[in-house]
Design a protein around this motif. Structure first.
Motif, PDB file in Angstrom:
ATOM      1  N   ARG A  30      90.401  87.097  35.208  1.00 30.56           N
ATOM      2  CA  ARG A  30      90.469  88.517  35.581  1.00 30.56           C
ATOM      3  C   ARG A  30      89.586  89.342  34.647  1.00 30.56           C
ATOM      4  N   GLN A  34      86.870  88.663  38.143  1.00 33.07           N
ATOM      5  CA  GLN A  34      87.200  88.010  39.407  1.00 33.07           C
ATOM      6  C   GLN A  34      88.363  88.723  40.086  1.00 33.07           C
ATOM      7  N   SER A  35      88.355  88.696  41.398  1.00 27.84           N
ATOM      8  CA  SER A  35      89.428  89.321  42.169  1.00 27.84           C
ATOM      9  C   SER A  35      90.661  88.425  42.178  1.00 27.84           C
ATOM     10  N   ARG A  37      92.186  87.252  44.748  1.00 26.15           N
ATOM     11  CA  ARG A  37      91.990  86.164  45.720  1.00 26.15           C
ATOM     12  C   ARG A  37      91.067  85.076  45.183  1.00 26.15           C
ATOM     13  N   GLU A  38      90.057  85.455  44.414  1.00 26.42           N
ATOM     14  CA  GLU A  38      89.175  84.454  43.805  1.00 26.42           C
ATOM     15  C   GLU A  38      89.942  83.603  42.800  1.00 26.42           C
TER      16      GLU A  38
END
Length: 62
Positions: A30, A34-35, A37-38
């Motif tokens: 994070r 990154q999201s 969902r990723e």
């Protein structure tokens, strides 16, 4: 009697929490931007990622 003998699931209303290594990996990914969902694509549910990020960001009383 309706529901006689039925007990609630001990894990009801509680999402599992990841172990320390996986939790640190979620927080590190994070921090890289990154999201959710990723991050969850690494075989962790979106709910677990969301809970981990929210508990990490929650202020501690004391």
């Amino acid at each position: 009697m309706a529901g006689a003998g039925l007990r609630p699931c001990p894990r009801a209303h509680r999402r599992p929490t990841p172990r320390r290594g996986r939790r640190q990996a979620i927080l590190a990914r994070r921090a890289e931007g990154q999201s959710i969902r990723e991050i969850a694509a690494a075989k962790v549910s979106v709910g677990v990622v969301h809970k981990t990020l929210n508990t990490a960001a929650a202020p501690v009383d004391g």
